[in-house]
Design a protein around this motif. Sequence first.
Motif, mmCIF file in Angstrom:
data_model
loop_
_atom_site.group_PDB
_atom_site.id
_atom_site.type_symbol
_atom_site.label_atom_id
_atom_site.label_comp_id
_atom_site.label_asym_id
_atom_site.label_seq_id
_atom_site.Cartn_x
_atom_site.Cartn_y
_atom_site.Cartn_z
ATOM 1 N N ILE A 1 0.872 -1.175 0.000
ATOM 2 C CA ILE A 1 0.000 0.000 0.000
ATOM 3 C C ILE A 1 0.909 1.224 0.000
ATOM 4 N N MET A 2 0.760 2.063 -1.026
ATOM 5 C CA MET A 2 1.731 3.141 -1.238
ATOM 6 C C MET A 2 1.069 4.509 -1.363
ATOM 7 N N GLU A 3 1.841 5.501 -1.005
ATOM 8 C CA GLU A 3 1.475 6.893 -1.232
ATOM 9 C C GLU A 3 1.242 7.139 -2.733
ATOM 10 N N TYR A 4 0.162 7.834 -3.067
ATOM 11 C CA TYR A 4 -0.096 8.203 -4.460
ATOM 12 C C TYR A 4 0.666 9.481 -4.779
ATOM 13 N N LEU A 5 1.436 9.458 -5.855
ATOM 14 C CA LEU A 5 2.215 10.624 -6.279
ATOM 15 C C LEU A 5 1.523 11.264 -7.473
ATOM 16 N N SER A 6 1.297 12.570 -7.382
ATOM 17 C CA SER A 6 0.464 13.260 -8.364
ATOM 18 C C SER A 6 1.236 13.899 -9.505
ATOM 19 N N GLY A 7 2.574 13.838 -9.464
ATOM 20 C CA GLY A 7 3.372 14.541 -10.461
ATOM 21 C C GLY A 7 3.528 13.787 -11.770
ATOM 22 N N THR A 8 4.417 14.313 -12.617
ATOM 23 C CA THR A 8 4.673 13.751 -13.942
ATOM 24 C C THR A 8 5.337 12.387 -13.824
ATOM 25 N N GLU A 9 4.989 11.483 -14.757
ATOM 26 C CA GLU A 9 5.568 10.139 -14.768
ATOM 27 C C GLU A 9 6.691 10.054 -15.799
ATOM 28 N N TYR A 10 7.769 9.376 -15.417
ATOM 29 C CA TYR A 10 8.912 9.167 -16.299
ATOM 30 C C TYR A 10 9.289 7.691 -16.293
ATOM 31 N N THR A 11 9.938 7.262 -17.353
ATOM 32 C CA THR A 11 10.582 5.953 -17.337
ATOM 33 C C THR A 11 12.027 6.128 -17.773
ATOM 34 N N VAL A 12 12.882 5.320 -17.180
ATOM 35 C CA VAL A 12 14.300 5.310 -17.523
ATOM 36 C C VAL A 12 14.673 3.910 -17.982
ATOM 37 N N ASP A 13 15.401 3.828 -19.080
ATOM 38 C CA ASP A 13 15.990 2.563 -19.506
ATOM 39 C C ASP A 13 17.490 2.739 -19.561
ATOM 40 N N ALA A 14 18.200 1.795 -18.951
ATOM 41 C CA ALA A 14 19.650 1.886 -18.874
ATOM 42 C C ALA A 14 20.287 0.580 -19.330
ATOM 43 N N LEU A 15 21.533 0.664 -19.717
ATOM 44 C CA LEU A 15 22.354 -0.516 -19.973
ATOM 45 C C LEU A 15 23.493 -0.480 -18.976
ATOM 46 N N ALA A 16 23.628 -1.566 -18.205
ATOM 47 C CA ALA A 16 24.633 -1.597 -17.142
ATOM 48 C C ALA A 16 25.577 -2.775 -17.319
ATOM 49 N N ASP A 17 26.780 -2.600 -16.800
ATOM 50 C CA ASP A 17 27.774 -3.664 -16.783
ATOM 51 C C ASP A 17 28.196 -3.893 -15.338
ATOM 52 N N ASN A 18 27.500 -4.828 -14.669
ATOM 53 C CA ASN A 18 27.775 -5.149 -13.265
ATOM 54 C C ASN A 18 27.885 -3.911 -12.383
ATOM 55 N N VAL B 1 26.940 2.064 -15.231
ATOM 56 C CA VAL B 1 26.003 2.464 -16.279
ATOM 57 C C VAL B 1 26.763 2.820 -17.554
ATOM 58 N N LEU B 2 26.391 2.161 -18.647
ATOM 59 C CA LEU B 2 27.006 2.424 -19.944
ATOM 60 C C LEU B 2 26.159 3.380 -20.785
ATOM 61 N N GLU B 3 24.845 3.253 -20.683
ATOM 62 C CA GLU B 3 23.903 4.142 -21.360
ATOM 63 C C GLU B 3 22.715 4.351 -20.434
ATOM 64 N N CYS B 4 22.122 5.557 -20.499
ATOM 65 C CA CYS B 4 20.954 5.841 -19.677
ATOM 66 C C CYS B 4 20.069 6.843 -20.403
ATOM 67 N N CYS B 5 18.800 6.507 -20.595
ATOM 68 C CA CYS B 5 17.871 7.355 -21.334
ATOM 69 C C CYS B 5 16.589 7.536 -20.533
ATOM 70 N N GLU C 1 18.418 10.396 -13.915
ATOM 71 C CA GLU C 1 19.399 9.428 -14.395
ATOM 72 C C GLU C 1 20.414 9.087 -13.310
ATOM 73 N N GLU C 2 20.848 10.078 -12.531
ATOM 74 C CA GLU C 2 21.803 9.831 -11.451
ATOM 75 C C GLU C 2 21.163 8.981 -10.353
ATOM 76 N N ASP D 1 2.418 7.269 -25.537
ATOM 77 C CA ASP D 1 2.976 8.510 -26.076
ATOM 78 C C ASP D 1 3.982 9.059 -25.074
ATOM 79 N N SER D 2 5.172 9.395 -25.554
ATOM 80 C CA SER D 2 6.213 9.875 -24.640
ATOM 81 C C SER D 2 7.187 10.787 -25.373
ATOM 82 N N GLN D 3 7.954 11.527 -24.588
ATOM 83 C CA GLN D 3 8.957 12.441 -25.134
ATOM 84 C C GLN D 3 10.304 12.152 -24.485
ATOM 85 N N VAL D 4 11.324 11.974 -25.296
ATOM 86 C CA VAL D 4 12.674 11.722 -24.792
ATOM 87 C C VAL D 4 13.227 13.031 -24.229
ATOM 88 N N VAL D 5 13.656 12.996 -22.978
ATOM 89 C CA VAL D 5 14.109 14.214 -22.299
ATOM 90 C C VAL D 5 15.440 13.955 -21.594
#
Length: 344
Positions: free
Chosen positions: A213-230, A233-237, A261-262, A251-255
Amino acid sequence: MKDITVLITAAGNVFMPGTTACLRNNGERNIRLIGADMSDDPTMLNMVDAYYAVPRGDDPSYIDVLLDICKKEKVDVVLPIMSVELEKLSVSRDKFEIIGTKISVSNIDGLRVANDKLKLLTFMHGREYPCARFYPVRTLNELDEAVIKLGYPQKKVCVKATNASGSRGFRILNANTSLYDKFFNEKPSSSEMKFEEFRKIIAEKENFPELLIMEYLSGTEYTVDALADNGKVLECCCRRGLRMENSIMLDSQVVKRTDIEELCANIIADLSLDGNIGFDIKERSDGTPIIMECNPRITAGIPVFYYAGVNLPYLCVKKILGEELPKSNTEYGLVVKRRWQEMV
């Protein structure tokens, strides 16, 4: 470059066309694609070169069946898609290495945290990461207490099954939602309901799976996809959500969001995660980004970044084969809208 064979599990998923396009259109080599899924679906042959119906990822025979396919098809790399199979694949990695097949999967210790919503939130809370308020519940009494602590009915509250994926076991409890409006104006896939409705569902069984059971967050939603090596981070978008449907960002916008990312990079390092890693993030009303969950695998939205110049599935294949990765140049501001495609 040398031709290779890649096996994709859970190949019947709705984002499979985009994932296969990333691998086919890599600009370097021919990739022979093998698909595996629970359903016996001949339309899959529109996208892959060979297709196998397999047991569920949590079936005791799953690993042996997958091993047989990899031997027969001389598979070089396995890219797992479903969360339920990851831990089995991680502890069975040596069996695949013996036959010359590499699996893109994280070490079992980090995986057990990242792949479980409650364990991840507990881990982040203990490390003093910004974190949503949450309560694990296993009984109806605990459920009643948790929603009140989080401000229901004055505030919305989120419910998640700790070991589910793809919006299974997810609801938003909203005392102000209208059953009339939901019937006439919304599709049946709407995730909002009143607490009383949800409680009746849970009360149908004497015992129910652990819930978060979690707090509802009302702000903007983002997704991050990364490529990692143990853990490195090698790439992060990052992309900002414009329209969601059934937990998939259509529908999404790359930002460029260095702070988000950090935040994700620190989690990846702390858990020594490897391969393709996805994160779901939502902002609080004051703009603070909060990691809601981690998907230590290829995610539904990962093909979006291919159009912005970062081919994360193929870069993962190159990494696991020990090849040098090219430099990527991300096209920020790009808007991608996803639509359906018929398979015959």
